[in-house]
Scaffold this active site. Sequence first.
Site, PDB file in Angstrom:
ATOM      1  N   CYS A  90      -3.303   1.802   6.747  1.00 10.78           N
ATOM      2  CA  CYS A  90      -3.501   1.129   8.042  1.00 10.78           C
ATOM      3  C   CYS A  90      -4.107   2.084   9.063  1.00 10.78           C
ATOM      4  O   CYS A  90      -4.818   1.669   9.970  1.00 10.78           O
ATOM      5  CB  CYS A  90      -2.188   0.550   8.540  1.00 10.78           C
ATOM      6  SG  CYS A  90      -0.869   1.762   8.592  1.00 10.78           S
ATOM      7  N   ASN A 100       0.798  -1.243   0.000  1.00 10.58           N
ATOM      8  CA  ASN A 100       0.000   0.000   0.000  1.00 10.58           C
ATOM      9  C   ASN A 100       0.828   1.289   0.000  1.00 10.58           C
ATOM     10  O   ASN A 100       0.494   2.239  -0.700  1.00 10.58           O
ATOM     11  CB  ASN A 100      -1.035  -0.014   1.124  1.00 10.58           C
ATOM     12  CG  ASN A 100      -0.425  -0.140   2.489  1.00 10.58           C
ATOM     13  OD1 ASN A 100       0.748  -0.501   2.626  1.00 10.58           O
ATOM     14  ND2 ASN A 100      -1.195   0.141   3.514  1.00 10.58           N
ATOM     15  N   GLU A 152       4.382  -4.007  12.522  1.00  7.98           N
ATOM     16  CA  GLU A 152       3.469  -2.889  12.230  1.00  7.98           C
ATOM     17  C   GLU A 152       2.289  -3.490  11.489  1.00  7.98           C
ATOM     18  O   GLU A 152       2.402  -3.788  10.295  1.00  7.98           O
ATOM     19  CB  GLU A 152       4.160  -1.846  11.340  1.00  7.98           C
ATOM     20  CG  GLU A 152       5.343  -1.154  11.964  1.00  7.98           C
ATOM     21  CD  GLU A 152       4.944  -0.093  12.972  1.00  7.98           C
ATOM     22  OE1 GLU A 152       3.736   0.072  13.237  1.00  7.98           O
ATOM     23  OE2 GLU A 152       5.843   0.564  13.496  1.00  7.98           O
TER      24      GLU A 152
HETATM   25  P1  NAD Z   1       0.288  -9.148   3.955  1.00  5.68           P
HETATM   26  O1  NAD Z   1       0.513  -9.535   5.371  1.00  5.68           O
HETATM   27  O2  NAD Z   1      -0.473 -10.046   3.085  1.00  5.68           O
HETATM   28  O3  NAD Z   1       1.697  -8.936   3.210  1.00  5.68           O
HETATM   29  C1  NAD Z   1       2.665  -8.084   3.745  1.00  5.68           C
HETATM   30  C2  NAD Z   1       4.029  -8.556   3.265  1.00  5.68           C
HETATM   31  O4  NAD Z   1       4.314  -9.834   3.824  1.00  5.68           O
HETATM   32  C3  NAD Z   1       4.153  -8.711   1.754  1.00  5.68           C
HETATM   33  O5  NAD Z   1       5.434  -8.273   1.361  1.00  5.68           O
HETATM   34  C4  NAD Z   1       4.019 -10.212   1.572  1.00  5.68           C
HETATM   35  O6  NAD Z   1       4.639 -10.682   0.385  1.00  5.68           O
HETATM   36  C5  NAD Z   1       4.751 -10.721   2.798  1.00  5.68           C
HETATM   37  N1  NAD Z   1       4.428 -12.094   3.206  1.00  5.68           N
HETATM   38  C6  NAD Z   1       3.327 -12.818   2.918  1.00  5.68           C
HETATM   39  N2  NAD Z   1       3.396 -14.033   3.531  1.00  5.68           N
HETATM   40  C7  NAD Z   1       4.577 -14.056   4.208  1.00  5.68           C
HETATM   41  C8  NAD Z   1       5.206 -15.016   5.055  1.00  5.68           C
HETATM   42  N3  NAD Z   1       4.657 -16.209   5.308  1.00  5.68           N
HETATM   43  N4  NAD Z   1       6.380 -14.689   5.620  1.00  5.68           N
HETATM   44  C9  NAD Z   1       6.950 -13.488   5.395  1.00  5.68           C
HETATM   45  N5  NAD Z   1       6.402 -12.540   4.595  1.00  5.68           N
HETATM   46  C10 NAD Z   1       5.223 -12.820   4.015  1.00  5.68           C
HETATM   47  O7  NAD Z   1      -0.331  -7.705   4.028  1.00  5.68           O
HETATM   48  P2  NAD Z   1      -0.843  -6.819   2.826  1.00  5.68           P
HETATM   49  O8  NAD Z   1      -2.177  -7.319   2.461  1.00  5.68           O
HETATM   50  O9  NAD Z   1       0.206  -6.723   1.790  1.00  5.68           O
HETATM   51  O10 NAD Z   1      -0.936  -5.377   3.507  1.00  5.68           O
HETATM   52  C11 NAD Z   1      -2.082  -4.931   4.131  1.00  5.68           C
HETATM   53  C12 NAD Z   1      -1.937  -4.992   5.627  1.00  5.68           C
HETATM   54  O11 NAD Z   1      -0.792  -4.243   6.057  1.00  5.68           O
HETATM   55  C13 NAD Z   1      -3.107  -4.347   6.315  1.00  5.68           C
HETATM   56  O12 NAD Z   1      -3.536  -5.136   7.395  1.00  5.68           O
HETATM   57  C14 NAD Z   1      -2.550  -3.017   6.806  1.00  5.68           C
HETATM   58  O13 NAD Z   1      -3.233  -2.452   7.877  1.00  5.68           O
HETATM   59  C15 NAD Z   1      -1.149  -3.376   7.133  1.00  5.68           C
HETATM   60  N6  NAD Z   1      -0.289  -2.183   7.134  1.00  5.68           N
HETATM   61  C16 NAD Z   1       0.209  -1.718   8.328  1.00  5.68           C
HETATM   62  C17 NAD Z   1       0.986  -0.577   8.371  1.00  5.68           C
HETATM   63  C18 NAD Z   1       1.571  -0.072   9.662  1.00  5.68           C
HETATM   64  O14 NAD Z   1       2.542   0.672   9.616  1.00  5.68           O
HETATM   65  N7  NAD Z   1       1.034  -0.431  10.817  1.00  5.68           N
HETATM   66  C19 NAD Z   1       1.264   0.102   7.200  1.00  5.68           C
HETATM   67  C20 NAD Z   1       0.732  -0.375   6.009  1.00  5.68           C
HETATM   68  C21 NAD Z   1      -0.035  -1.531   5.998  1.00  5.68           C
END
Ligand code: NAD
Length: 498
Positions: A302, A171, A268
């Site tokens: 987020c 995002n 995060e």
């Molecule tokens: P996601 O958890 O599906 O993916 C995040 C990252 O993790 C991606 O790079 C993905 O390829 C990787 N990933 C997936 N499976 C993995 C595994 N088994 N081991 C290690 N890495 C793995 O999340 P998303 O759908 O890409 O992002 C949306 C989420 O992120 C929402 O819940 C949002 O709130 C959160 N977010 C939080 C913040 C914050 O700073 N708190 C900022 C932005 C987004």
Amino acid sequence: MTDHSVSAFLAGLAGALADHSVPLPGEFGLEIGGRTVEPREWSTDLDPATGAPLARVGTAATEEIDQAVHTARASAPTWAALAPAERGRRLRRLADLVREHADVLARLETRDTGKPITQGRSDIAAAARYFEFYGGAVEGFLGDSIPLGDGSLAVVERVPHGVTGHIVPWNYPAQITARSVAASLAVGNAAVVKPADEAPLVALCYARLATVAGIPDGVFNVVPGGANAGAALTGHTEVDHVSFTGSVRTGRAVARACADRGRPVLLELGGKSAHIVFDDADLDRAVPVIARALLLHAGQTCTAGTRVIVDQRAHDDVVAALRPYFESASLGLGLTDPEVGPVISASQAARVRDLAAMAEAEGAVSAATVADVPAAGSFVAPMLFDNVSRTSTLFHEEVFGPVLAITSVDGEQEAVEAALDSRYGLTAAVWSRDVDRALRVARSLDVGQTFVNGYAPGGGVELPFGGTRDSGYGREKGIEAFTEYTRSRTLFIDIAKR
Ligand code: NAD
């Protein structure tokens, strides 16, 4: 890589970034050890505004993650040995380079993620600030001495972990990569970044620019990929610290992988942040901020502020003032700078629509939506839901789409109870002209950041950022991130008496 070759590469992209009609020329390999490495596997990165292919991008296999980590390990000691002033100087040079190429980088981020170009530009400006801020602040990041009397000298140094792994979501990849890598590199770590397959382009460009800024080869590596690449990085025995930004579910898997190896992790995660609006709030000030924070990047933030918990005496005025933002929001291709762009993918759009249908089935009332939604690409109409009950799915689930939920409460105590009624604890805002009440309520919320009469959690590199409970633990941003990316090492010297 030379300044000339990186500038030529970015200039070559510019022609394809004028609109959404053409894919990017060339390919984006893996960035390991200061050069572009041909991957074993390629994936197709899509433009969410059209659903058409945008770029051919390398997707890292386990062996390539291993290669990146070993490269980082080998380069970390030399980088850590530099004076903080010198590391800082190079990071500030990287900030200058990001600013120099801001137009191309912002367009790239917009085509990769779908967000309006105004947002793309402010993300790149924020990214430059992270490299600049940490490049300057590291000179003032000091150790400590502990006075124990004349017989000894006790010194506490802050030393880097070594190799840090960074898992970045789709995002805000330009901002999130910069925020965690800048802090980590400033204190002397070498980084391996794994952006999401869906939006890795700007992070790959940073790695090229880092070599021009004089950051040694192997200190800033970027290896895009999906779950397998992420698992290979977080499970790697040579990764000393992991920063993860993403969903709760994946965050827990990452934390387990780190726990198995006994290594620290920063999480995060998601949010269901509340705006608490009291009957004495300045609605002219509050409503535009609430609407924009939600519509920004089609709700895929987020900290979107997705629950409006409003005192029943202000309820009708708040709904009436919010309605036009949802009825008249312009939807379109990011480079045309609409108010709302697409969500990241067709499957994300379907998920948002399913949650909206469930909200109505559970008694929420649609108060406003947009009629005109582009047919191509993954667009979702912004939706304002009223009468959202505290027992409903919409009140509790993170949607990650342009959906705002309004819940009416009676007085301060009920407002606080409703705000606390969430498994998340990322951010919140309190809107009231009564300063005592605003501060009382702000302090009673269990979140990482609370704003009073304003809401800008995305901005401000200086403010520590992170969650409580299901929103995660550890802190990015601000000077506090330096504590996260270092550990203390104590030196005790016994001084003999004469
Ligand atoms: P996601 O958890 O599906 O993916 C995040 C990252 O993790 C991606 O790079 C993905 O390829 C990787 N990933 C997936 N499976 C993995 C595994 N088994 N081991 C290690 N890495 C793995 O999340 P998303 O759908 O890409 O992002 C949306 C989420 O992120 C929402 O819940 C949002 O709130 C959160 N977010 C939080 C913040 C914050 O700073 N708190 C900022 C932005 C987004």
